[in-house]
Design an enzyme around this catalytic site. Structure first.
Site, PDB file in Angstrom:
ATOM      1  N   HIS A  44       0.828  -1.207   0.000  1.00 36.56           N
ATOM      2  CA  HIS A  44       0.000   0.000   0.000  1.00 36.56           C
ATOM      3  C   HIS A  44       0.866   1.263   0.000  1.00 36.56           C
ATOM      4  CE1 HIS A  44      -3.775  -2.272   1.582  1.00 36.56           C
ATOM      5  NE2 HIS A  44      -3.712  -2.246   0.260  1.00 36.56           N
ATOM      6  N   HIS A  79      -0.313  -8.618   1.077  1.00 37.16           N
ATOM      7  CA  HIS A  79      -1.388  -8.744   2.080  1.00 37.16           C
ATOM      8  C   HIS A  79      -2.059 -10.110   2.043  1.00 37.16           C
ATOM      9  CE1 HIS A  79      -1.081  -4.482   0.748  1.00 37.16           C
ATOM     10  NE2 HIS A  79      -0.889  -4.355   2.040  1.00 37.16           N
ATOM     11  N   GLU A 131      -5.650  -7.447   3.818  1.00 38.14           N
ATOM     12  CA  GLU A 131      -5.094  -8.549   4.616  1.00 38.14           C
ATOM     13  C   GLU A 131      -6.197  -9.299   5.352  1.00 38.14           C
ATOM     14  OE1 GLU A 131      -1.830  -7.633   7.354  1.00 38.14           O
ATOM     15  OE2 GLU A 131      -2.490  -9.315   8.608  1.00 38.14           O
ATOM     16  N   THR A 171      -1.687  -8.025  11.032  1.00 35.27           N
ATOM     17  CA  THR A 171      -0.276  -7.889  11.441  1.00 35.27           C
ATOM     18  C   THR A 171       0.152  -6.449  11.695  1.00 35.27           C
ATOM     19  OG1 THR A 171       0.335  -7.822   9.107  1.00 35.27           O
ATOM     20  CG2 THR A 171       0.483  -9.961  10.223  1.00 35.27           C
ATOM     21  N   CYS A 201       3.411  -7.968  13.459  1.00 36.92           N
ATOM     22  CA  CYS A 201       4.723  -8.461  13.047  1.00 36.92           C
ATOM     23  C   CYS A 201       5.826  -7.624  13.682  1.00 36.92           C
ATOM     24  CB  CYS A 201       4.820  -8.411  11.528  1.00 36.92           C
ATOM     25  SG  CYS A 201       4.845  -6.722  10.902  1.00 36.92           S
ATOM     26  N   ASN A 231      -0.175   0.141   8.384  1.00 43.01           N
ATOM     27  CA  ASN A 231       0.914   0.320   9.353  1.00 43.01           C
ATOM     28  C   ASN A 231       1.361   1.783   9.420  1.00 43.01           C
ATOM     29  OD1 ASN A 231       3.903   0.646   8.292  1.00 43.01           O
ATOM     30  ND2 ASN A 231       2.754  -0.481   6.733  1.00 43.01           N
TER      31      ASN A 231
HETATM   32 FE1  SF4 Z   1       3.325  -6.588   6.560  1.00 42.24          FE
HETATM   33 FE2  SF4 Z   1       4.885  -6.982   8.687  1.00 42.24          FE
HETATM   34 FE3  SF4 Z   1       5.134  -8.561   6.547  1.00 42.24          FE
HETATM   35 FE4  SF4 Z   1       5.957  -6.028   6.482  1.00 42.24          FE
HETATM   36  S1  SF4 Z   1       6.821  -7.693   7.756  1.00 42.24           S
HETATM   37  S2  SF4 Z   1       4.752  -7.081   4.909  1.00 42.24           S
HETATM   38  S3  SF4 Z   1       4.414  -5.010   7.740  1.00 42.24           S
HETATM   39  S4  SF4 Z   1       3.352  -8.422   7.888  1.00 42.24           S
END
Ligand code: SF4
Length: 313
Positions: A44, A79, A131, A171, A201, A231
């Site tokens: 994104h 995602h 996602e 995440t 994450c 994020n």
């Molecule tokens: Fe998404 Fe985290 Fe993977 Fe980056 S590390 S793509 S923010 S889940």
């Protein structure tokens, strides 16, 4: 106007985003520009998408938008997608390349297993986010056994039909806000299984920790990131939640004198899908407007690398 400029050391591209972009670039090299389609924005960020489109990648929102699909390549975004989308792509004889982040795949696996064990699933996340759509789509079972919620208030209204359930999370959520929802969920449904905290994450966690450090130093925090980037939005919200003015901007064109008015310490960070050149452009504009030499804050960035999918490495 003069002000100090602080920059979060931990910012920008995460391993999952770097991998997804590399997947598209490798696919373009391997299959040529006529054949490569990406289902949804691969990450994104409007600059990343525009850059890949300029190299020849075609972005579509539905598989039906791929002309003469047989032997064309479809790349699933970082995602992730639901299993029905995978089946549909296979039925169209598309060459499927999966750029789903491995950390999203971990959540997919849990939801898929819960369906096999006939457990209900509560997904904490933003309804309609790509996602979340993909994670819900891993559940091969009755629709009414999957619930998407976000807040503790949603937990109050939630009814589970059985006493066998798991929870999982998007995440890229706010860690502090998600903790409240998980607490409410565990209190109401003591039998519910799930991670100790959440499924956010490491990149989400590190970047939110870094923006907190920034917000402690600064009276204004500028976050580079697109408006549809979960994020990135969360980073700006974390700063706001600490009582600091914060703006989410796509690039340096989003900086204005009104934004900077009265600020003495301006912090800069970037979401996990934002290229570093966007940050550097922002720093240049801040310097032109009276910003100091850049002062780095927070911990060193931990750089992780995820391997490419088979056939592209
Ligand atoms: Fe998404 Fe985290 Fe993977 Fe980056 S590390 S793509 S923010 S889940």
């Amino acid at each position: 106007m003069s002000f100090k400029v602080y920059l979060a050391r931990t910012r920008g591209f995460c391993a999952g985003v770097e991998r997804a972009i590399a997947v598209v670039n490798r696919a373009l090299e391997k299959y040529g520009t006529q054949k490569v389609y990406v289902l949804h924005e691969v990450v994104h960020n409007k600059h990343v998408v525009a850059d890949l489109a300029s190299r020849g990648a075609h972005f579509v929102e539905h598989l039906s938008q791929i002309p003469n699909p047989e032997d064309k390549v479809v790349i699933f975004s970082a995602h992730g997608v639901g299993t029905k989308t995978v089946e549909a792509a296979n039925a169209l004889k598309l060459i499927v390349i999966d750029a789903t982040c491995p950390l999203v795949n971990r959540v997919h696996f849990k939801v898929s297993r819960a369906a096999k064990e006939q457990k209900e699933v509560v997904i904490i996340g933003h309804t309609g986010h790509q996602e979340v759509v993909g994670t819900v789509g891993q559940y091969d079972g009755p629709e009414e056994k999957v619930h998407v919620i976000l807040t503790p208030q949603d937990v109050e209204k939630l009814d589970l039909v059985s006493n066998k359930a798991i929870f999982a999370t998007q995440t890229t959520l706010s860690i502090d806000e998600t903790a409240l929802t998980v607490k409410a969920l565990k209190e109401k449904f003591s039998f519910i299984e799930g991670p100790k905290n959440d499924d956010t994450c490491f990149a989400t966690q590190n970047r939110q920790a870094a923006v907190k450090t920034l917000a402690q130093e600064c009276d204004l925090v500028i976050v580079a990131g697109s408006k549809n980037s979960s994020n990135s939005k969360r980073l700006s919200e974390v700063a706001l939640s600490m009582g600091v003015r914060s703006y989410l901007i796509d690039d340096c064109e989003g900086i204005s004198d009104e934004m900077l008015a009265g600020a003495t310490k301006v912090g800069v960070t970037a979401g996990a899908s934002v290229p570093e050149y966007i940050v550097q452009d922002i720093l240049k504009v801040l310097a032109q407007k009276g910003g100091s030499e850049v002062i780095l804050t927070g911990d060193e960035q931990i750089h992780r690398v995820f391997p490419l999918p088979d056939g592209l490495d």
